[in-house]
Each structure stands twice: as structure tokens, then as C-alpha cells.
Design an enzyme around this catalytic site. Structure first.
Site, PDB file in Angstrom:
ATOM      1  CE  LYS A  16       0.952   1.221   4.460  1.00  0.00           C
ATOM      2  NZ  LYS A  16       1.648   2.430   4.863  1.00  0.00           N
ATOM      3  CG  ASP A 142      -0.582  -0.451   7.907  1.00  0.00           C
ATOM      4  OD1 ASP A 142      -1.370   0.425   8.311  1.00  0.00           O
ATOM      5  OD2 ASP A 142       0.636  -0.254   7.745  1.00  0.00           O
TER       6      ASP A 142
HETATM    7  O1  C5P Z   1       0.208  -1.621  14.229  1.00  0.00           O
HETATM    8  P1  C5P Z   1       1.611  -1.774  13.777  1.00  0.00           P
HETATM    9  O2  C5P Z   1       2.243  -3.035  14.251  1.00  0.00           O
HETATM   10  O3  C5P Z   1       1.813  -1.571  12.320  1.00  0.00           O
HETATM   11  O4  C5P Z   1       2.400  -0.600  14.468  1.00  0.00           O
HETATM   12  C1  C5P Z   1       3.803  -0.616  14.598  1.00  0.00           C
HETATM   13  C2  C5P Z   1       4.175   0.495  15.560  1.00  0.00           C
HETATM   14  O5  C5P Z   1       3.925   1.764  14.946  1.00  0.00           O
HETATM   15  C3  C5P Z   1       3.374   0.531  16.845  1.00  0.00           C
HETATM   16  O6  C5P Z   1       3.955  -0.283  17.816  1.00  0.00           O
HETATM   17  C4  C5P Z   1       3.457   1.993  17.222  1.00  0.00           C
HETATM   18  O7  C5P Z   1       4.722   2.285  17.777  1.00  0.00           O
HETATM   19  C5  C5P Z   1       3.425   2.678  15.875  1.00  0.00           C
HETATM   20  N1  C5P Z   1       2.044   3.090  15.490  1.00  0.00           N
HETATM   21  C6  C5P Z   1       1.468   4.166  16.133  1.00  0.00           C
HETATM   22  N2  C5P Z   1       0.211   4.564  15.776  1.00  0.00           N
HETATM   23  C7  C5P Z   1      -0.464   3.931  14.810  1.00  0.00           C
HETATM   24  C8  C5P Z   1       0.097   2.830  14.124  1.00  0.00           C
HETATM   25  C9  C5P Z   1       1.383   2.429  14.499  1.00  0.00           C
HETATM   26  O8  C5P Z   1       2.076   4.774  17.028  1.00  0.00           O
HETATM   27  N3  C5P Z   1      -1.681   4.357  14.472  1.00  0.00           N
END
Ligand code: C5P
Length: 301
Positions: A16, A142
Site C-alpha cells: 500500500k 495495516d
Molecule cells: O500496528 P503496527 O504493528 O503496524 O504498528 C507498529 C508500531 O507503529 C506501533 O507499535 C506503534 O509504535 C506505531 N504506530 C502508532 N500509531 C499507529 C500505528 C502504528 O504509534 N496508528
């Protein structure tokens, strides 16, 4: 031993880009509230799941040096499905990676989404799309988008989706960088730079532009609040974006970077790719077309 009749399932899941990524102040759970618009690209990772006694995986392609233990999102997705459904079936997952690793293009989320869809079919679990999406959100913000694809507005931490009907296909030149960026470190830098951030800015205007077919207008609305923190960590990326802004179309950092995405007409993709390859010989340049489908079964036997 597994008594199901399906032996092998191959699923593709898309990369994406975020056409807009507006970020608010950190929530109590550590995540940031987002207002974002995702577009899925025809750059796919594949997961081939075959019946096996235990859970195991291997990676082919660009991420062949990544860990294949329980820290990999593919294994986490498989274990989560086992726990949720109480099955003891096993599987071997072979991942063919084409989406840049740690590139801001949700490659790990695509692999998790592909695994959920593949094992749901292989183990004949009959979970609904909604159930897979809820499980996916536990694996990464995502993952729900990688399941549905096309274009969607994402709010909350990016997992609450609302489909946006695209008015045209878009060409994308992706300048992938050999050195990845860690998403948490970019969000931490955002907190440092914007300690008073409130709610994210609305992406309503961009959603309207996606529904039309004016690519120049769409390009002018591309925006990413993670650019400033990513550039603070990686000044080389800022230099590339500034140089690219002369190409006349929209340029934006993809997600938390370091991939930089250039929007253009599909007919101009090859010419522009050659020009940019000349200008940035140190970067790997990939072309893609969006929007593309979400995680889908390609073969089942
Ligand atoms: O959800 P995902 O594993 O992709 O997120 C990775 C990291 O990115 C999270 O641990 C967080 O530190 C950060 N993040 C965030 N806010 C979001 C998505 C991700 O702070 N909306």
C-alpha cells in the site's frame, strides 16, 4: 494429522501507499489516532500454504534474510488463527516477497493478511471477512486494509476502514531505499517534534479527489505528517523529495518511509522510471499501478 481435503493454497496480498497520512497526538495505548487514505498497489507478496504436521515458514525473494521464527507476522497470524479456532492443524508457509522490507509499504501486514486468508481456506475454517479483519487488527494496524485492498479511509489507529470508490487507475513510481526505517522510531520522533498534537487533520478533500480522475489535483493533495519526523531521522530522504518535486506530479513519503512514491499517469510510467533511475542510481526503482485487489486466493488444490 490434518484430515482436511485442501492441500495447497496460494494467496497474494498487496503493498500500500498512503495518499494521505494525518497523525494526531499519542493515545493512552501508545498508538496514534490517524486519518489516512490507503491505496493498494499491484505489487504483491505471495503466501503458499501447504498441509504439514507443525507450523513452519520460509521466505523467498527480497526478504530471505528475515527471521522465520515466532517473531515473524506470518507465524503470529498462523498461531492466532489456531488459538481463535482451537484447531491443531499445522501448515508450511512459503512467502515470496516483492514488497520492500521496512519500506513503509506494509509488506509485513500483507504477509499476515495473506496467511490469514490462506489458512482459513487450507484448514476450511470458514471465518468471515469481518472475523479475519478483527484478528488482523490484533497483528498490525495495516492488516485489515491488506485484506480489503482498493482505496479506503482508515481512522482510529488505521484499522477502522471505510471504502472510497476510486475514479481512475494511478501509476506509481516507488523509490525504494536500501536502508529501512523503523515505524516506532518515526512515531517517537513525531511525538518529539509535535508534543501538542491533537486530533488528526481530516482527509475528506483527498477522499473526494480520489473519486474523480484529475491526477494533478490528487497529486497536489498527497500529504504525510510522518515526513518531518522521517526526514529528521534521515535527511537523505528530504533531499530526494525536494529533487523530485520538480517532476510536476505528486510526491509523498509512503507510510513511515523510507520508500518515496511518485504519482503519474500510467502511460508515463516507463519513461519516468528511466529518468528517475538515471537521476538516483543508488535507489531501486519499482513501478506499480493502483488501486489493486486485497488479499485473494490465486490457487487452491
Ligand atoms: O500496528 P503496527 O504493528 O503496524 O504498528 C507498529 C508500531 O507503529 C506501533 O507499535 C506503534 O509504535 C506505531 N504506530 C502508532 N500509531 C499507529 C500505528 C502504528 O504509534 N496508528
Amino acid at each position: 494429522m490434518n484430515e482436511v481435503s485442501v492441500q495447497r493454497v496460494v494467496v497474494s496480498a498487496p503493498a500500500k501507499v498512503n495518499l494521505a497520512l494525518r497523525v494526531g497526538g499519542k493515545r493512552d495505548d501508545g498508538f496514534h489516532p490517524l486519518d489516512t487514505v490507503f491505496e493498494a498497489l499491484d505489487l504483491f507478496d505471495d503466501v503458499e500454504a501447504t498441509v504439514a504436521e507443525e507450523l513452519s515458514m520460509e521466505i523467498e525473494g527480497i526478504g530471505s534474510d528475515l527471521p522465520t521464527d515466532d517473531s515473524n507476522l506470518v507465524m503470529k497470524a498462523a498461531r492466532l488463527l489456531q488459538e481463535f479456532t482451537g484447531t491443531s492443524f499445522g501448515a508450511h508457509m512459503k512467502v515470496t516477497k516483492r514488497i520492500p522490507v521496512a519500506g513503509g509499504m506494509a509488506g509485513g501486514s500483507a504477509d499476515a493478511a495473506a496467511t490469514l486468508v490462506a489458512l482459513n481456506a487450507l484448514w476450511e475454517l470458514n471465518l468471515t471477512k469481518e472475523q479475519l479483519s478483527k484478528l488482523g487488527a490484533r497483528l498490525g494496524s495495516d492488516v485489515p486494509f491488506a485484506l480489503v485492498g482498493s482505496v479506503a479511509r482508515g481512522t482510529s489507529r488505521g484499522e477502522a476502514l471505510e471504502a472510497v470508490k476510486p475514479g481512475a487507475l494511478h501509476g506509481w513510481i516507488l523509490l525504494t531505499n536500501p536502508v529501512g526505517l523503523s515505524t516506532p522510531s518515526v512515531f517517537r520522533k513525531f511525538d518529539e517534534l509535535c508534543p501538542d498534537a491533537g486530533e488528526p487533520v481530516s482527509t475528506k478533500d483527498l477522499c473526494e479527489a480520489v473519486k474523480g480522475n484529475d491526477i494533478v489535483r490528487l497529486g497536489s493533495l498527497l500529504v504525510n505528517d510522518l515526513e518531518a519526523p522521517a526526514f529528521a531521522l534521515r535527511p537523505d530522504l528530504a533531499e530526494i523529495i525536494i529533487a523530485l518535486q520538480t517532476v510536476g506530479y505528486g510526491v509523498v513519503l509512503s507510510g513511515s518511509g523510507p520508500t518515496i512514491a511518485v504519482l503519474c499517469n500510467i502511460e508515463k510510467l516507463e519513461v519516468l522510471k528511466a529518468e528517475l533511475a538515471n537521476a538516483f542510481p543508488e535507489l531501486m526503482i519499482v513501478t506499480a499501478v493502483g488501486p489493486a485487489a486485497g488479499a485473494h486466493i490465486r490457487q487452491k488444490s
